[in-house]
Design a protein around this motif. Structure first.
Motif, PDB file in Angstrom:
ATOM      1  N   VAL A   1     -80.232  89.675  31.423  1.00 12.74           N
ATOM      2  CA  VAL A   1     -81.352  89.203  32.247  1.00 12.74           C
ATOM      3  C   VAL A   1     -81.857  87.828  31.825  1.00 12.74           C
ATOM      4  N   LEU A   2     -81.953  87.568  30.535  1.00  6.29           N
ATOM      5  CA  LEU A   2     -82.517  86.286  30.110  1.00  6.29           C
ATOM      6  C   LEU A   2     -81.554  85.122  30.395  1.00  6.29           C
TER       7      LEU A   2
ATOM      8  N   ARG B   1     -79.468  85.150  32.890  1.00  7.50           N
ATOM      9  CA  ARG B   1     -79.542  84.968  34.342  1.00  7.50           C
ATOM     10  C   ARG B   1     -80.786  84.186  34.735  1.00  7.50           C
ATOM     11  N   LEU B   2     -81.914  84.514  34.113  1.00  5.44           N
ATOM     12  CA  LEU B   2     -83.154  83.818  34.457  1.00  5.44           C
ATOM     13  C   LEU B   2     -83.054  82.332  34.159  1.00  5.44           C
TER      14      LEU B   2
ATOM     15  N   ARG C   1     -82.511  76.355  40.533  1.00  4.65           N
ATOM     16  CA  ARG C   1     -83.600  76.166  41.509  1.00  4.65           C
ATOM     17  C   ARG C   1     -84.304  74.834  41.274  1.00  4.65           C
TER      18      ARG C   1
ATOM     19  N   GLU D   1     -79.874  86.332  42.984  1.00  4.52           N
ATOM     20  CA  GLU D   1     -79.456  86.902  41.708  1.00  4.52           C
ATOM     21  C   GLU D   1     -78.924  88.318  41.895  1.00  4.52           C
TER      22      GLU D   1
ATOM     23  N   VAL E   1     -77.130  91.599  39.351  1.00  5.97           N
ATOM     24  CA  VAL E   1     -76.913  92.013  37.967  1.00  5.97           C
ATOM     25  C   VAL E   1     -75.545  92.656  37.762  1.00  5.97           C
TER      26      VAL E   1
ATOM     27  N   GLU F   1     -73.877  94.789  43.057  1.00  2.00           N
ATOM     28  CA  GLU F   1     -75.036  94.119  43.678  1.00  2.00           C
ATOM     29  C   GLU F   1     -74.592  92.832  44.371  1.00  2.00           C
TER      30      GLU F   1
ATOM     31  N   ASN G   1     -84.877  98.049  42.148  1.00  2.00           N
ATOM     32  CA  ASN G   1     -83.456  98.331  41.916  1.00  2.00           C
ATOM     33  C   ASN G   1     -82.583  98.113  43.144  1.00  2.00           C
TER      34      ASN G   1
ATOM     35  N   LEU H   1     -89.467  85.767  38.867  1.00  3.37           N
ATOM     36  CA  LEU H   1     -88.372  86.247  38.033  1.00  3.37           C
ATOM     37  C   LEU H   1     -87.990  87.633  38.534  1.00  3.37           C
ATOM     38  N   GLU H   2     -86.730  87.965  38.368  1.00  2.76           N
ATOM     39  CA  GLU H   2     -86.245  89.233  38.919  1.00  2.76           C
ATOM     40  C   GLU H   2     -85.659  90.128  37.835  1.00  2.76           C
ATOM     41  N   ALA H   3     -85.929  91.417  37.977  1.00  2.00           N
ATOM     42  CA  ALA H   3     -85.293  92.407  37.105  1.00  2.00           C
ATOM     43  C   ALA H   3     -84.923  93.603  37.964  1.00  2.00           C
ATOM     44  N   SER H   4     -83.804  94.234  37.625  1.00  3.48           N
ATOM     45  CA  SER H   4     -83.338  95.345  38.461  1.00  3.48           C
ATOM     46  C   SER H   4     -83.846  96.689  37.961  1.00  3.48           C
TER      47      SER H   4
ATOM     48  N   ASP I   1     -84.741  95.843  31.695  1.00  3.46           N
ATOM     49  CA  ASP I   1     -84.712  94.385  31.855  1.00  3.46           C
ATOM     50  C   ASP I   1     -86.126  93.831  31.977  1.00  3.46           C
TER      51      ASP I   1
ATOM     52  N   THR J   1     -87.540  93.386  28.604  1.00  3.25           N
ATOM     53  CA  THR J   1     -86.933  92.206  27.955  1.00  3.25           C
ATOM     54  C   THR J   1     -87.621  90.931  28.423  1.00  3.25           C
ATOM     55  N   VAL J   2     -87.857  90.839  29.712  1.00  3.86           N
ATOM     56  CA  VAL J   2     -88.498  89.640  30.255  1.00  3.86           C
ATOM     57  C   VAL J   2     -89.942  89.539  29.769  1.00  3.86           C
TER      58      VAL J   2
ATOM     59  N   ALA K   1     -90.320  88.084  26.496  1.00  8.36           N
ATOM     60  CA  ALA K   1     -89.861  86.709  26.316  1.00  8.36           C
ATOM     61  C   ALA K   1     -90.654  85.672  27.097  1.00  8.36           C
ATOM     62  N   VAL K   2     -91.259  86.093  28.186  1.00  7.43           N
ATOM     63  CA  VAL K   2     -91.879  85.136  29.110  1.00  7.43           C
ATOM     64  C   VAL K   2     -93.280  85.601  29.461  1.00  7.43           C
TER      65      VAL K   2
END
Lengths: 140, 135
Positions: free
Chosen positions: A26-27, A29-30, A37, A45, A47, A51, B22, B42-45, B49, B52-53, B56-57
């Motif tokens: 994920v990090l 990808r971000l 962008r 995006e 994963v 997808e 998801n 920001l995207e997470a599935s 995740d 984790t984000v 970090a952010v």
């Protein structure tokens, strides 16, 4: 002409390519999605390979370039995704990236732009590769 | 310095929103709509995740669409945000009849599924007061 913080010009009169970033970390990808962008690209995006295919099959989404990791969880890795693209979306450009020592020959047969990009990659190198592909697609 | 001399400067950077969904097509749609409203998205599935984000952010708003099969993990993320006293607003999308509905109501704003993307954008704008009204 618009410019970005990294001085990567995108022509204001040309639509920016839409990039599908496929990466399970994920990090990572971000970071790359954010960078693209900021450079003016429209980015979607995913994963996993599954997808990615769901997005590629969505009628409301148009993708110009797929930027995909090779190693991903699930049944479909980046090579399998590139093969799917070649079979189902001919003309769609694919860039593969990998942190593992894998055969560049396989990537070379699947990607018009040549062997896979080795991780860790510089975000700017990804942009350069996308621009090359976009220019090539425009010429053909 | 007295109060009259204080100048309130407008916030320069857009709020950051973490969309956790998801279903990739819905996540894509919601994220695009929010980006069109000038939010940083920001995207997470899934919940793992998302954590984790969040580690970090800095995230101003967390939007979690609870999956019926994994709703507990989504709620765990909301609980963690509260437990850590993060400056993060939470919006939960809940399906009708979900067992977690009562628990979710403790954690933040609720959006009932199915929802229109315009609903989430409107709710986010209202929740974050963005763009801020001029002083």
């Amino acid at each position: 002409m618009s410019t970005t913080s990294t001085n990567i010009p995108l022509r204001a009169d040309a639509p920016a390519p839409t990039v599908l970033v496929v990466e399970d970390e994920v990090l990572i990808r971000l970071v790359i999605a954010d960078y693209l962008r900021e450079c003016g690209y429209k980015v979607h995006e995913a994963v996993s390979g599954e997808e990615a295919i769901a997005i590629l099959q969505a009628p409301e989404v148009s993708i110009d370039v797929v930027f995909s990791d090779v190693e991903m969880p699930g049944d479909m890795d980046g090579f399998a995704l590139a093969r799917w693209v070649r079979a189902n979306k001919p003309g769609l450009q694919v860039i593969l990236t990998s942190g593992a020592e894998r055969s560049a020959d396989i990537a070379a047969t699947l990607c018009e732009a040549g062997p896979l990009m080795k991780k860790p990659y510089a975000s700017q190198d990804v942009v350069d590769r996308i621009r090359q592909l976009a220019a090539r697609a425009k010429r053909s | 310095m007295n109060a009259a001399s204080v100048t309130v400067l407008p916030r320069r950077t857009p709020p950051s929103i973490l969309v956790v969904e998801n279903d990739v097509r819905i996540r894509c749609l919601v994220s695009d709509e929010l980006r069109a409203s000038d939010f940083k998205v920001l995207e997470a599935s899934h919940a793992e995740d998302a954590l984790t984000v969040l580690d970090a952010v800095r995230i101003d708003l967390l939007f979690i669409a609870l999956d019926p099969s994994g709703e507990q993990s989504g709620l765990e993320v909301a609980r963690l945000v509260r437990m850590r006293r993060m400056p993060t607003r939470v919006i939960l999308a809940i399906g009708d009849g979900m067992l977690a509905k009562a628990a979710a109501e403790d954690f933040g704003l609720i959006l009932s599924k199915p929802y229109q993307t315009s609903d989430i954008v409107e709710l986010v704008i209202r929740t974050l007061n963005w763009p801020e009204a001029p002083a």
